[in-house]
Each structure stands twice: as structure tokens, then as C-alpha cells.
Design a protein around this motif. Sequence first.
Motif, mmCIF file in Angstrom:
data_model
loop_
_atom_site.group_PDB
_atom_site.id
_atom_site.type_symbol
_atom_site.label_atom_id
_atom_site.label_comp_id
_atom_site.label_asym_id
_atom_site.label_seq_id
_atom_site.Cartn_x
_atom_site.Cartn_y
_atom_site.Cartn_z
ATOM 1 N N HIS A 171 -20.495 -0.592 -12.951
ATOM 2 C CA HIS A 171 -19.289 -0.471 -13.772
ATOM 3 C C HIS A 171 -18.824 -1.834 -14.284
ATOM 4 C CE1 HIS A 171 -18.995 3.111 -11.075
ATOM 5 N NE2 HIS A 171 -18.754 3.688 -12.245
ATOM 6 N N SER A 172 -18.033 -1.809 -15.338
ATOM 7 C CA SER A 172 -17.421 -3.046 -15.838
ATOM 8 C C SER A 172 -15.927 -3.089 -15.544
ATOM 9 C CB SER A 172 -17.656 -3.194 -17.343
ATOM 10 O OG SER A 172 -17.114 -2.090 -18.033
ATOM 11 N N THR A 173 -15.364 -1.950 -15.115
ATOM 12 C CA THR A 173 -13.961 -1.891 -14.719
ATOM 13 C C THR A 173 -13.850 -1.060 -13.452
ATOM 14 O OG1 THR A 173 -13.478 0.105 -16.000
ATOM 15 C CG2 THR A 173 -13.146 -2.019 -17.123
ATOM 16 N N GLY A 174 -12.715 -1.188 -12.791
ATOM 17 C CA GLY A 174 -12.471 -0.387 -11.598
ATOM 18 C C GLY A 174 -11.024 -0.469 -11.184
ATOM 19 N N THR A 175 -10.612 0.489 -10.364
ATOM 20 C CA THR A 175 -9.276 0.447 -9.773
ATOM 21 C C THR A 175 -9.401 0.621 -8.271
ATOM 22 O OG1 THR A 175 -8.902 2.824 -10.031
ATOM 23 C CG2 THR A 175 -8.139 1.398 -11.826
ATOM 24 N N VAL A 176 -8.463 0.013 -7.568
ATOM 25 C CA VAL A 176 -8.378 0.147 -6.118
ATOM 26 C C VAL A 176 -6.914 0.402 -5.782
ATOM 27 C CG1 VAL A 176 -8.728 -0.960 -3.873
ATOM 28 C CG2 VAL A 176 -10.311 -1.448 -5.758
ATOM 29 N N THR A 177 -6.669 1.513 -5.107
ATOM 30 C CA THR A 177 -5.320 1.827 -4.638
ATOM 31 C C THR A 177 -5.284 1.491 -3.156
ATOM 32 O OG1 THR A 177 -5.186 3.611 -6.257
ATOM 33 C CG2 THR A 177 -3.565 3.635 -4.466
ATOM 34 N N PHE A 178 -4.262 0.739 -2.760
ATOM 35 C CA PHE A 178 -4.210 0.250 -1.387
ATOM 36 C C PHE A 178 -2.771 0.174 -0.886
ATOM 37 C CE2 PHE A 178 -3.589 -3.425 -4.031
ATOM 38 C CZ PHE A 178 -2.638 -4.186 -3.360
ATOM 39 N N ARG A 179 -2.667 0.042 0.425
ATOM 40 C CA ARG A 179 -1.399 -0.249 1.069
ATOM 41 C C ARG A 179 -1.636 -1.483 1.941
ATOM 42 N NH1 ARG A 179 -0.323 4.347 2.933
ATOM 43 N NH2 ARG A 179 1.069 4.947 1.267
ATOM 44 N N ALA A 180 -0.896 -2.535 1.649
ATOM 45 C CA ALA A 180 -0.970 -3.763 2.441
ATOM 46 C C ALA A 180 0.320 -3.874 3.237
ATOM 47 C CB ALA A 180 -1.156 -4.972 1.535
ATOM 48 N N SER A 181 0.192 -3.844 4.551
ATOM 49 C CA SER A 181 1.364 -3.907 5.417
ATOM 50 C C SER A 181 1.688 -5.348 5.758
ATOM 51 C CB SER A 181 1.107 -3.117 6.703
ATOM 52 O OG SER A 181 0.818 -1.769 6.401
ATOM 53 N N TYR A 182 2.955 -5.593 5.894
ATOM 54 C CA TYR A 182 3.435 -6.899 6.335
ATOM 55 C C TYR A 182 4.584 -6.667 7.294
ATOM 56 C CZ TYR A 182 6.832 -6.025 2.590
ATOM 57 O OH TYR A 182 7.771 -5.461 1.771
ATOM 58 N N ARG A 183 4.919 -7.695 8.052
ATOM 59 C CA ARG A 183 5.999 -7.567 9.005
ATOM 60 C C ARG A 183 7.266 -7.182 8.254
ATOM 61 N NH1 ARG A 183 6.268 -12.622 12.403
ATOM 62 N NH2 ARG A 183 4.228 -11.886 13.034
ATOM 63 N N GLY A 184 7.730 -5.949 8.498
ATOM 64 C CA GLY A 184 8.956 -5.488 7.861
ATOM 65 C C GLY A 184 8.750 -4.549 6.684
ATOM 66 N N GLY A 185 7.505 -4.236 6.314
ATOM 67 C CA GLY A 185 7.320 -3.334 5.177
ATOM 68 C C GLY A 185 5.882 -3.184 4.760
ATOM 69 N N ALA A 186 5.705 -2.693 3.537
ATOM 70 C CA ALA A 186 4.358 -2.485 2.997
ATOM 71 C C ALA A 186 4.407 -2.551 1.478
ATOM 72 C CB ALA A 186 3.789 -1.140 3.438
ATOM 73 N N LEU A 187 3.295 -2.967 0.901
ATOM 74 C CA LEU A 187 3.101 -3.011 -0.542
ATOM 75 C C LEU A 187 2.069 -1.952 -0.884
ATOM 76 C CD1 LEU A 187 3.241 -4.468 -3.353
ATOM 77 C CD2 LEU A 187 1.380 -5.894 -2.521
ATOM 78 N N HIS A 188 2.426 -1.034 -1.772
ATOM 79 C CA HIS A 188 1.528 0.040 -2.190
ATOM 80 C C HIS A 188 1.258 -0.180 -3.677
ATOM 81 C CE1 HIS A 188 0.929 4.712 -2.496
ATOM 82 N NE2 HIS A 188 -0.210 4.073 -2.514
ATOM 83 N N GLU A 189 -0.008 -0.386 -4.036
ATOM 84 C CA GLU A 189 -0.341 -0.761 -5.410
ATOM 85 C C GLU A 189 -1.652 -0.132 -5.851
ATOM 86 O OE1 GLU A 189 0.081 -5.002 -6.429
ATOM 87 O OE2 GLU A 189 -1.814 -4.861 -7.483
ATOM 88 N N ARG A 190 -1.746 0.142 -7.143
ATOM 89 C CA ARG A 190 -3.017 0.498 -7.781
ATOM 90 C C ARG A 190 -3.390 -0.701 -8.640
ATOM 91 N NH1 ARG A 190 -1.777 4.896 -10.197
ATOM 92 N NH2 ARG A 190 -2.406 6.191 -8.456
ATOM 93 N N SER A 191 -4.435 -1.407 -8.250
ATOM 94 C CA SER A 191 -4.866 -2.629 -8.931
ATOM 95 C C SER A 191 -6.018 -2.342 -9.877
ATOM 96 C CB SER A 191 -5.333 -3.667 -7.910
ATOM 97 O OG SER A 191 -4.267 -4.081 -7.103
#
Length: 130
Positions: A92-112
Motif C-alpha cells: 500500500h501507499s497509504t494506511g490508517t491505524v486506530t489506537f489508544r495510547a494510555s498515560y498516567r491520568g487518561g488516554a489518547l484515542h486517535e485514527r492516524s
Amino acid sequence: MTTRTPRTTRSCPCGLPEAYEACCGRFHSGAAAAPTAERLMRSRYCAFVRQDAGYLMRTWHPRTRPERIDLDPRMRWTGLEILDTAGGSAFHSTGTVTFRASYRGGALHERSRFERVDGAWAYVDGDFLD
């Protein structure tokens, strides 16, 4: 005679079982390039954990790369969960990754979004999700 306990190798912060040096460390050092968008995502997460702004800048798409990034040394990332991938393989030449990155006190949920630049995967941008 002193006996020593064998040193346990810790797995990479990206969540894969390999040691950092054999996993994301080889991408950070430039010895290898991430072969998929997911592996680039994992290596970028690991770079945030290790405060490696240089790697983050090198793997950011030139079209969307900021002038600089300021990492907060107090930020403590605690885990990465890959939720979904689309495209992003060697074919592929493009792609997406959906993830949850946790940190002390919360989380970041993103589709990159990722694109290839001169054959190498680069982070383009992302959408924050609930």
C-alpha cells in the motif's frame, strides 16, 4: 563466590514482546525503516515514551510536519493498544491505524493517517476519537 541473577530483558514500550533494541530501537537508530504503517505507529509511540523528538520529526510527513515539537518530560505513557488498521502494508501507499495510547491520568484515542514518502512510511495527521 557471588552468583548473579540473569538480567531480564524488558519488552519494547510499543507493546510487542521483543526487546527495545530488536524492536523500535532499530527504527529509532536508523538501522531499519518501519515496514508497515502499524510498525511506524508503534515506533512513534515508543519515541514519545523515550522523549525522542528527533525521530518523531523525521517520521512526520513533510507536508504536515510542524516547525518543532515540545515534549513534556513529566508525561508518563503507560501502554499502547492497536484497535484497527487499514492498508499500510508493503503493498500500500497509504494506511490508517486506530489506537489508544494510555498515560498516567487518561488516554489518547486517535485514527492516524500514514503515507509513503520516498518509500518510507510517514505520519500525516490524525483525528481524535471519543
